[in-house]
Design a protein around this motif. Structure first.
Motif: not given
Length: 229
Positions: A22-27, A167-169, A177-180, A224-225
């Motif tokens: 699972a990942f979080i993608t932000v700009s 914030l989203y997390a 988690g870490p930066v991908i 991407v985190f």
């Protein structure tokens, strides 16, 4: 039956295969503004003559004086470059006589210059007017070391993206988690003032007033985190 038993055994032995990552993608975006410390513009002379040599000699005489004046005003040799040299035949059509009427030749010799001491820009423009320059265009503003401005914008864009991800997390009730990956999506970064064609110099007098405004660097990143488990 043996094949089905083998598949179940493999899944139980490798739990990673049974769950997707699972990942979080932000700009992130940032703008950094500063005052310009350099101006770039085109200036020169246009002259007419009955023959090519007369027309070109007219511009050459003016440009010799202009270049000497620019050097006297502190503009370095490396900041003066010939950017356009043209010679055109001039003619018009006489509708009454249905013939072409030759009107001579027009020559133009244009320099592109960089002025790195903006406190002298107005005086430089006025000085080249006195020496016969009659063409001025493409005035734009910049910074001599854009890297500093761009790097600061990049740092702020990354901080913006990291703050959004946190914030989203938190809102989703998961651990960040870490930066991908990090991808730079800004091009171009530094935005100069809008180009404006200036009026003909021969219509001006005394020092020419100019307003430099601001220079802005914009950075955008996509990050991407991983969502920690």
């Amino acid at each position: 039956m043996r094949a089905l038993t083998l598949v179940v055994a493999l899944l139980l032995a490798s739990p990673v295969l049974a769950e997707s990552e699972a990942f979080i993608t932000v700009s992130g975006e940032a703008n950094v503004v500063t005052a310009p410390d350099m101006a770039t513009l085109s200036l020169g002379a246009k002259e007419r003559g009955k023959d090519p040599i007369t027309a070109m000699n007219g511009t050459s005489a003016v440009l010799e004086s202009v270049i000497a004046r620019l050097r006297a005003q502190g503009v370095e040799e490396r900041d003066i470059q010939t950017s356009s040299l043209r010679l055109n035949r001039l003619a018009r059509w006489d509708r009454d006589k249905d013939v072409e009427v030759f009107e001579g030749f027009e020559a133009s010799n244009i320099l592109t210059i960089r002025v790195k001491d903006l406190s002298r820009l107005s005086a430089v423009l006025a000085a080249v007017l006195e020496d016969g320059a009659n063409s001025l265009s493409n005035l734009s503003w910049g910074v001599q070391n854009p890297q500093v401005l761009e790097d600061e914008a990049r740092r702020r864009a990354v901080k913006d993206a990291m703050a959004k991800a946190a914030l989203y997390a938190d809102a989703a009730g998961v651990d960040l988690g870490p930066v991908i990956s990090i991808r730079d999506t800004a091009d171009p970064m530094v935005q100069t003032s809008m180009h404006r064609d200036a009026p003909m110099l021969e219509a001006m007098a005394a020092d020419v007033p100019v307003a430099a405004g601001e220079i802005e660097a914009t950075a955008r990143v996509t990050m991407v985190f991983e969502i920690a488990r």
